[in-house]
Design an enzyme around this catalytic site. Structure first.
Site, PDB file in Angstrom:
ATOM      1  N   TYR A 155      -1.714  -0.274  10.366  1.00  0.00           N
ATOM      2  CA  TYR A 155      -1.869  -0.908   9.046  1.00  0.00           C
ATOM      3  C   TYR A 155      -0.697  -0.528   8.136  1.00  0.00           C
ATOM      4  CZ  TYR A 155      -3.735  -1.150   4.238  1.00  0.00           C
ATOM      5  OH  TYR A 155      -3.899  -1.369   2.888  1.00  0.00           O
ATOM      6  N   SER A 161       0.859  -1.189   0.000  1.00  0.00           N
ATOM      7  CA  SER A 161       0.000   0.000   0.000  1.00  0.00           C
ATOM      8  C   SER A 161       0.891   1.233   0.000  1.00  0.00           C
ATOM      9  CB  SER A 161      -0.880   0.022   1.252  1.00  0.00           C
ATOM     10  OG  SER A 161      -1.545   1.271   1.361  1.00  0.00           O
TER      11      SER A 161
END
Ligand code: NAP
Length: 248
Positions: free
Chosen positions: A157, A143
């Protein structure tokens, strides 16, 4: 024959689009789901309707016994595993660090990091020349949060994706002469269920104007990049992490 492509978290979003793309390219796709069997079966049906081959398997990627059992089951398919897409991921919700619970931190690392590591290990044991394999490709779905940091939303995250990027870079060198290429894709804001299931259905619309290209990405745009990385056209590409982020 392209062999087996294992796509973890292939029931929805980026994983589903990737499974469908790989199915149309001639891979025998094994896609996994954690909770939503119906959604996974719909992806299988879509691949079959397009003339491809696919199977759905239940998997909690945080469970080593389940990962081992899945890879054992792949051995029953009379084709080699040639592609692993480590896509399954969770965010464990939005939370500033000051409010983060240990259970959130534990789960997000178990799924996003431990799960990806275990799948990569099992793939290397099957693909590597030194294990009698024919080589292959591993694609880790990271990501842009890994570099941006996830501040105010989910540093926990973002940190798992930073760990995944270290796996990509380190493993790429470790298995380069074993016939395995290891790369990552780093999606930016992609229009999937992920935002709504974490409680912010408005997040994509709110953030889209701030993306340099002025819009969120589509799961299919990430799938196209995964397919390119897997292809012979990327035959000299390893250890790379490709942003698919509209400039974000
Ligand atoms: P999504 O729509 O929430 O889908 C997540 C997938 O992971 C589902 O197939 C889900 O299965 C599966 N999954 C969840 N927990 C699992 C577990 N414990 N074990 C195995 N599988 C599990 O997510 P997405 O947006 O497509 O994201 C896919 C990947 O891209 C993730 O790694 C995510 O971090 C990354 N990413 C997404 C974005 C974005 O903006 N969407 C941006 C950057 C990176 P069920 O359907 O059965 O629950």
């Amino acid at each position: 024959m392209r062999g087996i492509a294992l796509v973890t978290g292939g029931s929805r979003g980026i994983g589903a689009a990737t499974a469908l793309k790989l199915g149309t390219l001639g891979y025998t796709v094994v896609l996994t789901y954690a909770h939503d069997r119906l959604a996974a079966e719909q992806v299988v049906s879509a691949i079959e309707a397009a003339g491809g081959k696919a199977q759905a398997r239940s998997l909690d990627i945080a469970s080593e016994p389940q990962v081992l059992a899945l890879f054992d089951e792949l051995g029953a398919i009379p084709e080699p595993l040639t592609l692993l897409v480590n896509n399954a991921g969770v965010t464990e919700g939005f939370s500033k660090l000051e409010a983060l619970r240990f259970e959130q931190l534990q789960r997000v690392f178990q799924v996003n990091v431990f799960g990806a590591f275990m799948c990569a290990r099992e793939a290397v044991r099957r693909m590597g020349y030194s294990h009698g394999g024919q080589g292959g490709v591993i694609v880790n779905v990271s990501s842009r949060a890994a570099e941006l940091g996830g501040s105010g939303e989910w540093i926990h995250y973002a940190a798992t994706k930073g760990a995944l990027d270290s796996l990509t870079r380190g493993l790429a060198k470790e298995v380069a002469r074993d016939g395995i290429r290891v790369n990552g894709v780093a999606p930016g804001l992609i229009d999937t269920d992920l935002h709504a299931t974490n409680g912010k259905p408005e997040r994509v619309a709110d953030m889209a104007p701030g993306i340099p290209m002025g819009r969120a990405g589509l799961p299919e745009e990430v799938a196209d990049c995964v397919a390119w990385i897997a292809s012979a056209g990327a035959g000299y590409v390893t250890g790379a992490i490709v942003p698919v982020s509209g400039g974000r």
